[in-house]
Design a protein around this motif. Structure first.
Motif, mmCIF file in Angstrom:
data_model
loop_
_atom_site.group_PDB
_atom_site.id
_atom_site.type_symbol
_atom_site.label_atom_id
_atom_site.label_comp_id
_atom_site.label_asym_id
_atom_site.label_seq_id
_atom_site.Cartn_x
_atom_site.Cartn_y
_atom_site.Cartn_z
ATOM 1 N N THR B 120 0.828 -1.206 0.000
ATOM 2 C CA THR B 120 0.000 0.000 0.000
ATOM 3 C C THR B 120 0.861 1.255 0.000
ATOM 4 O OG1 THR B 120 -0.063 -0.058 2.406
ATOM 5 C CG2 THR B 120 -1.906 -1.064 1.255
ATOM 6 N N LEU B 121 0.170 2.380 -0.222
ATOM 7 C CA LEU B 121 0.835 3.677 -0.243
ATOM 8 C C LEU B 121 -0.239 4.755 -0.150
ATOM 9 C CD1 LEU B 121 -0.009 4.420 -3.384
ATOM 10 C CD2 LEU B 121 2.056 3.128 -3.898
ATOM 11 N N ASP B 122 0.171 6.004 -0.002
ATOM 12 C CA ASP B 122 -0.755 7.140 -0.097
ATOM 13 C C ASP B 122 -0.701 7.688 -1.522
ATOM 14 O OD1 ASP B 122 -1.174 6.799 2.559
ATOM 15 O OD2 ASP B 122 -0.259 8.678 3.206
ATOM 16 N N TRP B 123 -1.770 8.350 -1.951
ATOM 17 C CA TRP B 123 -1.777 8.872 -3.328
ATOM 18 C C TRP B 123 -2.674 10.108 -3.457
ATOM 19 C CZ3 TRP B 123 -6.284 9.124 -6.281
ATOM 20 C CH2 TRP B 123 -7.404 8.481 -5.703
ATOM 21 N N ARG B 124 -2.466 10.812 -4.560
ATOM 22 C CA ARG B 124 -3.292 11.985 -4.905
ATOM 23 C C ARG B 124 -3.009 12.302 -6.361
ATOM 24 N NH1 ARG B 124 -1.320 15.437 -1.296
ATOM 25 N NH2 ARG B 124 0.433 15.975 -2.636
ATOM 26 N N SER B 125 -4.022 12.481 -7.143
ATOM 27 C CA SER B 125 -3.809 12.814 -8.555
ATOM 28 C C SER B 125 -4.244 14.249 -8.798
ATOM 29 C CB SER B 125 -4.574 11.842 -9.460
ATOM 30 O OG SER B 125 -4.198 12.072 -10.816
ATOM 31 N N GLU B 126 -3.350 15.168 -8.434
ATOM 32 C CA GLU B 126 -3.679 16.598 -8.571
ATOM 33 C C GLU B 126 -2.521 17.387 -9.154
ATOM 34 O OE1 GLU B 126 -5.201 18.102 -4.867
ATOM 35 O OE2 GLU B 126 -6.742 16.545 -4.736
ATOM 36 N N HIS B 127 -1.823 16.739 -10.083
ATOM 37 C CA HIS B 127 -0.793 17.453 -10.848
ATOM 38 C C HIS B 127 0.337 18.001 -9.990
ATOM 39 C CE1 HIS B 127 -3.332 17.202 -14.452
ATOM 40 N NE2 HIS B 127 -4.324 17.294 -13.579
ATOM 41 N N ASP B 128 0.756 17.247 -9.002
ATOM 42 C CA ASP B 128 1.970 17.622 -8.266
ATOM 43 C C ASP B 128 3.178 17.585 -9.209
ATOM 44 O OD1 ASP B 128 0.185 16.714 -5.973
ATOM 45 O OD2 ASP B 128 2.019 17.180 -4.859
ATOM 46 N N ARG B 129 4.112 18.461 -8.947
ATOM 47 C CA ARG B 129 5.414 18.311 -9.588
ATOM 48 C C ARG B 129 6.200 17.282 -8.791
ATOM 49 N NH1 ARG B 129 9.687 23.055 -9.320
ATOM 50 N NH2 ARG B 129 9.643 22.322 -7.153
ATOM 51 N N GLU B 130 6.903 16.420 -9.490
ATOM 52 C CA GLU B 130 7.716 15.403 -8.807
ATOM 53 C C GLU B 130 9.190 15.665 -9.080
ATOM 54 O OE1 GLU B 130 6.851 11.393 -10.032
ATOM 55 O OE2 GLU B 130 8.234 10.504 -8.571
#
Lengths: 259, 259, 259, 259
Positions: B120-130
Motif C-alpha cells: 500500500t501507499l498514499d496517493w493523490r492525482s492533482e498534478h503535483d510536480r515530482e
C-alpha cells in the motif's frame, strides 16, 4: 535493569560566541539535548554532558568506559577534536557503545571514520519547513512519532548524503524547497550501533521540539548495548578444534581478544 | 552478446475506454514503454509487447521462457490477471528472469506475491510536480540521470510504501505537496532481479519523457539475467560428501533440482 | 565499449624473500592475478601491475586516474603503504573506481579506511580444505562458479570478520576445522564498488586455480564504473529553486563539486 | 511493562504418531519450546501453546489479537494449515506481531507468503554436528550465546536457502559434512519482525539444549512489538496539505487505515 548511562557531547562553540545561539540555547545545545532525553526516559537513564573546552573534551577514558550511549553535536570546530579522543570513541563504539550523531556532526571526525566516506551533503539555511516521514514503522526509533513530523523552520540538508547504504532507513525528510534527505538511519559497526538524526541547527529551536526530543530518546534506548562487557574484536590464531575443549567461550569472553 | 529479450506487458484497459488516455498514449502505455526502451538500447534489445486481452494475457509459457526481462504495468484490472499466469511469472523471476514493476503495478498480484507485504501507499492525482533524487550514484540504474530528475506533473505517491526494505534504494521522490516516496528500489528474489520504478500514470505523459525512458532502459539492462539457463531452486537431499566425487555441479545444473 | 582498465597491485614482499612463495608464484602474486583476469576477460580488459617497491608504489595520480578497477593484495607490509597513496586510492573509490580486496588485504589501510571497523578475523594456516558456497545465485560475481567451489588446501579465516554488514553477501566458506567465513561480499562507498574475496595465501597455489580466477574476473566486471567521469561528492550550498533554471545538472556534472 | 504475550504454535503431528518423537518430546515440541522461553524470560512473558488439531489450529482471531509474538514449528502437515488462518497470521505480522519461524517451518505457508520465494534448501538427517557462529555480535538475539554454539547432533540444512537477503544476518552454521547455512536471520515485513532460526528437528533433542532455548528467548524479546496498537497499512487518498490541519496523526492512528 540499570539505567542507561548517557553522555551528551557538544562542541559548544556557537554558544560562547553567537548571541542568537545563546538566546535559543541558554543551557547550550547539550543542555537541551540532555533535558530532552531525560524528559522522555526518566529514571531509565543517567545523563551527563561534556564539551570541547573540557579537559580531553570531557571524554576521558574513564568517562567513555562508563558511557553506554554517546550523543555527538558539532559544527564549527570538528578539526579541534583531538585524534586521540576520536580514536578512543571509535574503539568504544566498535566494542559496543551506542553513538547518536546529530545534524552537522555528519562532518565530525568520528562519523567520517565510522562511515568511510566523505559524508558530504547539500545545504541551505533559509527557514525551510521540514517534513519527516517514517519509512520503517514498527522500528523502536519511530515509536510514537507523528507521520509526518513537522518542523516549522530548519536548515535544509539535501541528497546526495554520501554515506554507506544504511542498515536500516527509518526517516526521510522533504523540505519546502523540494529537496529530500535520508534523515534517520542506522548502521552497525563492530558491536556498536550508530544512529544518525538530521534535524537541528544552532540557529533554530529544533532541540526544544517535543517530537525531536522523543526521537533522540528512542535512539538512546535503541543504541544501548545489550552486553555488559565492552569487547573490541581482535585477530586471533585458532588451532584446529580449539572450540572442542568442552569449555566454550562466551562471545564476550575477553580471552577472544588475545592475538 | 545476444540481445536482451524484453516483453513489455500492459493491462491495456484505460486505453480502450478512456479518451484522455487514448490521446496521451495512442500506441498504448506498452507502446510508449517499448519505444522508450528501444530508443535507448537499440540493437542490444529485442522488444515485444503483450496485454491482458491477449490469450493467456500474451504471457504463454513459451513467451515467458523466451523473455529475459519482463516489464509490468497495471492499474484497473489487477484482479483479472489469472493466478496461473502469475504463478508462471513468479517461477520465472525466481529462476532468473528480470522484472520491472511500474507505478500502479505496486498493487499487481505478482509484485505483492514477491514482496510478501500489502504494498500500500498514499496517493493523490492533482498534478503535483515530482522531483526524483538519486541516492545511489554509481548504480547502473542511475547512470546519466539528472539530479534531480523533474517531472512537471504527475500523480503523487506518498510513504508509507509498505514493502520490505529494498536491497538497494536508488531514487527518492518529493512532490509539490511535501510528500516523499522511495521511487526506485531493487530486490533480489531467487535468481531474479526486481526493480520498482514509481513514475507514470495513465493521465500524465510521463512515459514520453526522455529521462524516464532512460531509467527504464537502465533498469532493463541491470535486470537482465547473467546465466543462460533458468533454474528454479528446489529442495534436495544431499548424502555426506556428495560434492567430493570429483564432478562438481555448476550452480545452474538442473540435477540440483531433483528432490 | 572500451576495455576495462585494471591495475593489479601487490605488496610483493614475500616474493622477494621467501623461497616457497617464489616457487609458487614465480611471476609474483600480481602476475598470477593479472593472468587470471586476462584469461577470463580477454580483450574486454587492459591489465597492468604495480607493487609496493615501485615509485609511489606504482600508484601515481596518473595511474589511478586511468584505472577503472584496482585489485589489492598485501600481507607483510601494510604499514609501509604511504598515507598519501591510501588517500589517493580512497578518493578514487569514492569517485567511482572499483576495488577488489583480496585475502590478507583485509588488514590493508585502504580497506580499514573504507569499512570503518577493525576488519579483524580468526585464522590458521594448517592446510584446511575450503568449501565456498554461493548464497546469491544470479549475482554477476557468482556467474559460472561451482557450488561448492572446492579449494583443496588454503589458510583458514574464521568469523568474526569485523566488517559492516555487506550490501550483498555472495559467498560463505566452511573449512575442514569447522569454521565459517563470509568469503565474498560487496559494499558501495561513494560512487565506487568494493568486492572482498577471501581465498588466497602466499603459501598456497590458490591464485592458479581456475575457478578462483573466474571469481576475480567476475568481480572486475561487476566493479567497473558505469560513469565515464570520476566525481568525488562534495558539500554544496543550494539556493532555493536552484534546479528550476531549466538547465538540470547531470549527476556527474563537475559543477556539483563546488562548495 | 506488561509481559510479552507469546503463543507457541506446533503442528504436533510427529508427537502423535512417532514413538521416537514422543520419547524426545513427551510434552510435544511446543512444550519444550514454551518451557525454554519461560525459563529464560520468566515473568517478562506469558506463554501459551496451540496446535494444528485445535479448532482453527488454536489460532482464532481472539488468540492472534492477544499475541505479541508467535512461534511456529511445522514439518509434516504444512498443507493442512488452513488458508484462512495463514491470512490471519499474515495480517497480524504486517500489523506488528512478531514471528519466530523454526527449522522445518521454512516450508510453512506463512513463511513462504512473507518471503515471496521458494524457501527451499538442501538437507540430510545423518547426525551431523552443527556449529553456529555469530556474525552480528552486539545484536540482541546473539546476547550471551557462545561462539560457536555447538549442537552435538542435528539434521543438516545447506545452502542455497532460497530466501530474500536478510535485513540482518546473525548466525551462520557449518556441519560435519562441510555444508553451511544462514541459520539466524531477520526480516521486517510491514510493522512486524520475523526471525528465522534453523536448529531443531523432531528426531534430535535440540529444543532441550540450553543455548538454543536462550536464542529463542532472545528472539521473542527482539520481535515483540513496540507499539501497543496493531495497524495494518492501507492505501489512502491524501488531499494536498492534509497534514497541515494542526492535528498530526500518530503513525499508529487507525484513521490512517481508511482508504
Amino acid at each position: 535493569m540499570s539505567p542507561i548511562r548517557v553522555t551528551v557531547w557538544n562542541e559548544g562553540v556557537h554558544e560562547t560566541r553567537d548571541a542568537s545561539v545563546q538566546k535559543l540555547y541558554p543551557e547550550g545545545i547539550h543542555g537541551a539535548v540532555a533535558a530532552g532525553i531525560k524528559e522522555n526516559l526518566g529514571d531509565d537513564v543517567e545523563v551527563r554532558t561534556a564539551t570541547l573546552a573540557d579537559p580531553e573534551h570531557g571524554l576521558t577514558q574513564e568517562v567513555i568506559d562508563s558511557t553506554d550511549v554517546l550523543t555527538w553535536w558539532g559544527h564549527a570546530a570538528h578539526g579541534e577534536v583531538s585524534d586521540e579522543v576520536v580514536e578512543r570513541v571509535h574503539k568504544a563504539v566498535l566494542g559496543g557503545m551506542g553513538l547518536i550523531v546529530m545534524h552537522s556532526a555528519h562532518f565530525s571526525k568520528i562519523f567520517i571514520k565510522l562511515m568511510g566516506t566523505t559524508c558530504t551533503l547539500d545545504w541551505r539555511s533559509e527557514h525551510d519547513r521540514e517534513l519527516i516521514w517514517t519509512v520503517a514503522p514498527g522500528h523502536p526509533i519511530a515509536q510514537g512519532i507523528p507521520h509526518p513530523l513537522i518542523i516549522p523552520e530548519d536548515e535544509m540538508y539535501g541528497e546526495l548524503f554520501d554515506v554507506p547504504q544504511p542498515d536500516e532507513l527509518i526517516f526521510i525528510s522533504s523540505f519546502s524547497g523540494g529537496e529530500v534527505f535520508r534523515s534517520g538511519a542506522t548502521w552497525r559497526r563492530g558491536r556498536g550501533r550508530v544512529f544518525y538524526f538530521r534535524p537541528g541547527d544552532q540557529e533554530y529551536p529544533t532541540y526544544h521540539q517535543k517530537e525531536i526530543r522523543q526521537v533522540l530518546a528512542n535512539g538512546v534506548r535503541w543504541a544501548a548495548p545489550t552486553d555488559a562487557e565492552r569487547v573490541l574484536p581482535t585477530v586471533s590464531r585458532r588451532p584446529t578444534g580449539w572450540y572442542e575443549t568442552g569449555e566454550q567461550l562466551s562471545s564476550t569472553d575477553p580471552r577472544l581478544a588475545q592475538s
